[in-house]
Design a protein around this motif. Structure first.
Motif, mmCIF file in Angstrom:
data_model
loop_
_atom_site.group_PDB
_atom_site.id
_atom_site.type_symbol
_atom_site.label_atom_id
_atom_site.label_comp_id
_atom_site.label_asym_id
_atom_site.label_seq_id
_atom_site.Cartn_x
_atom_site.Cartn_y
_atom_site.Cartn_z
ATOM 1 N N VAL A 90 35.914 27.275 41.349
ATOM 2 C CA VAL A 90 34.478 27.648 41.174
ATOM 3 C C VAL A 90 34.179 28.356 42.732
ATOM 4 O O VAL A 90 33.437 29.248 42.781
ATOM 5 N N ASP A 91 34.299 27.351 43.625
ATOM 6 C CA ASP A 91 33.991 27.842 45.021
ATOM 7 C C ASP A 91 34.349 28.822 45.286
ATOM 8 O O ASP A 91 33.852 29.768 45.972
ATOM 9 N N PHE A 92 35.858 29.115 45.118
ATOM 10 C CA PHE A 92 36.490 30.427 45.684
ATOM 11 C C PHE A 92 36.060 31.562 44.570
ATOM 12 O O PHE A 92 35.703 32.650 45.210
ATOM 13 N N ALA A 93 35.638 31.391 43.396
ATOM 14 C CA ALA A 93 35.206 32.325 42.616
ATOM 15 C C ALA A 93 33.701 32.965 43.084
ATOM 16 O O ALA A 93 33.197 33.814 43.272
ATOM 17 N N ALA A 94 32.825 31.808 43.565
ATOM 18 C CA ALA A 94 31.736 32.043 43.829
ATOM 19 C C ALA A 94 31.717 33.096 45.178
ATOM 20 O O ALA A 94 30.768 33.599 45.277
ATOM 21 N N ALA A 95 32.722 32.748 46.067
ATOM 22 C CA ALA A 95 32.634 33.430 47.476
ATOM 23 C C ALA A 95 33.051 34.782 47.280
ATOM 24 O O ALA A 95 33.233 35.645 48.220
ATOM 25 N N THR A 96 33.831 35.269 45.993
ATOM 26 C CA THR A 96 34.242 36.566 45.936
ATOM 27 C C THR A 96 33.810 37.279 44.831
ATOM 28 O O THR A 96 34.379 38.226 44.259
ATOM 29 N N GLY A 97 32.847 36.807 44.161
ATOM 30 C CA GLY A 97 32.334 37.621 42.803
ATOM 31 C C GLY A 97 33.126 37.319 41.726
ATOM 32 O O GLY A 97 33.038 38.221 40.676
ATOM 33 N N ILE A 98 33.952 36.417 41.671
ATOM 34 C CA ILE A 98 34.760 36.485 40.113
ATOM 35 C C ILE A 98 33.971 35.638 39.060
ATOM 36 O O ILE A 98 33.316 34.607 39.353
ATOM 37 N N THR A 99 34.137 36.096 37.904
ATOM 38 C CA THR A 99 33.231 35.594 36.835
ATOM 39 C C THR A 99 33.779 34.691 35.767
ATOM 40 O O THR A 99 33.379 34.000 35.093
ATOM 41 N N PHE A 100 35.295 34.770 35.766
ATOM 42 C CA PHE A 100 36.074 34.029 34.816
ATOM 43 C C PHE A 100 36.956 33.001 35.481
ATOM 44 O O PHE A 100 37.534 33.311 36.523
ATOM 45 N N ILE A 101 36.873 31.769 34.895
ATOM 46 C CA ILE A 101 37.715 30.638 35.623
ATOM 47 C C ILE A 101 38.566 30.029 34.369
ATOM 48 O O ILE A 101 38.020 29.800 33.242
ATOM 49 N N HIS A 102 40.050 30.355 34.374
ATOM 50 C CA HIS A 102 40.903 29.798 33.538
ATOM 51 C C HIS A 102 41.263 28.376 33.879
ATOM 52 O O HIS A 102 41.898 28.316 34.910
ATOM 53 N N VAL A 103 40.796 27.549 32.953
ATOM 54 C CA VAL A 103 41.202 25.956 33.190
ATOM 55 C C VAL A 103 42.589 25.659 32.567
ATOM 56 O O VAL A 103 42.463 25.833 31.334
ATOM 57 N N MET A 104 43.420 25.402 33.317
ATOM 58 C CA MET A 104 44.760 25.317 32.800
ATOM 59 C C MET A 104 45.055 23.909 32.256
ATOM 60 O O MET A 104 44.527 22.843 33.080
ATOM 61 N N ALA A 105 45.516 23.739 31.138
ATOM 62 C CA ALA A 105 45.458 22.492 30.569
ATOM 63 C C ALA A 105 46.380 21.654 30.945
ATOM 64 O O ALA A 105 46.318 20.201 31.277
ATOM 65 N N GLY A 106 47.595 22.175 30.883
ATOM 66 C CA GLY A 106 48.706 21.341 31.396
ATOM 67 C C GLY A 106 49.730 20.993 30.236
ATOM 68 O O GLY A 106 49.570 21.137 29.024
ATOM 69 N N LEU A 107 50.883 20.210 30.525
ATOM 70 C CA LEU A 107 51.736 19.722 29.446
ATOM 71 C C LEU A 107 51.414 18.325 28.924
ATOM 72 O O LEU A 107 51.405 17.419 30.033
ATOM 73 N N THR A 108 51.133 18.214 27.711
ATOM 74 C CA THR A 108 51.003 16.807 27.299
ATOM 75 C C THR A 108 51.846 16.402 26.046
ATOM 76 O O THR A 108 52.401 17.328 25.459
#
Length: 255
Positions: A90-108
């Motif tokens: 979120v911090d990186f996105a806020a610094a560069t105007g990115i609007t989508f954050i894909h939250v990766m779930a992982g292997l479960t």
């Protein structure tokens, strides 16, 4: 139709700022990426400003990739690490105007503990994203390429969105993954369109340029236009030769 170059797979021989410029020269309307964290945000922003392109999306850091990690958000024993990486994204996105954050779930193991952890971390991600007007994405990923990935179908994604009822949370619909897992792409997209935040394309089954293979993307792009889809379509494919050599599809699909 507007197309975004996914710089996780395209122009990978270049630095991220140089890849942004190459995407502009190649005719793309926007860019997106996987893991930009080694690039200073100010360097990326300078490239975006110079080209006039927007960086649409990034992924949360997947964890220890050399050890096989493919995301952290659904791992009950790594909740603190997952939330730290959500915050960093979120911090990186806020610094560069990115609007989508894909939250990766992982292997479960697909159990209740993993599902509860995933939903809790998504709720947390939505809290952070809402302060910046961002959208949190979850992406069903096929289990042929990534066995054990926690989220592999749109029905599961729809259940999560319904349960959490967060306006910040949307589905990233990757046509390549969903062709492998369930097919019937046109009907799925039409039904889920209000829940879809971003769409990605690649050929099935080799994940190459989207102008060959099982999916008639030229028709599907026209179908998206008929449905009123006004977002960008992300080109997240692995070039069969070089990125530049494989770009013949772009103008054909746009027309």
């Amino acid at each position: 139709m507007r197309f975004s170059a996914n710089l996780g797979f395209l122009y990978t021989d270049l630095s991220l700022p140089d890849a942004v410029k190459a995407a502009k020269d190649g005719g793309f309307d926007a860019v997106e990426c996987h893991f930009p964290y080694d690039t200073p945000p100010e360097d990326l922003q300078a490239a975006l400003d110079k080209t006039g392109l927007q960086m649409l999306a990034l992924n949360t850091w997947p964890g220890h990739r050399d050890a096989g990690d493919f995301g952290l958000a659904a791992l009950p024993d790594r909740a603190e690490e997952a939330r730290a990486e959500i915050g960093r994204a979120v911090d990186f996105a806020a610094a560069t105007g990115i609007t989508f954050i894909h939250v990766m779930a992982g292997l479960t193991d697909g159990g209740h503990a993993a599902e509860d952890q995933f939903r809790a971390n998504l709720d947390h991600a939505c809290d952070l994203a809402s302060a910046h007007g961002m959208t949190v994405l979850i992406e069903p990923i096929n289990t042929r390429d990534v066995p054990g990935y926690h989220l592999s179908g749109t029905d599961h994604a729809e259940e999560i969105l319904t349960a959490l009822d967060r306006p910040e949370l949307k589905i990233m619909f990757d046509c390549y993954h969903m062709q492998i897992m369930q097919g019937d792409l046109a009907a799925s997209i039409e039904r889920l369109l209000p829940m879809i935040g971003h769409i990605q394309i690649a050929a099935a089954h080799d994940r190459g340029e989207p102008d060959t293979g099982e999916i008639d993307y030229a028709w599907l792009m026209s179908h998206l236009e008929r449905l009123g889809f006004d977002g960008y379509v992300g080109a997240e494919y692995k070039p069969r030769k070089t990125t530049v050599e494989g770009l013949g599809w772009l103008n054909r699909f746009r027309g």
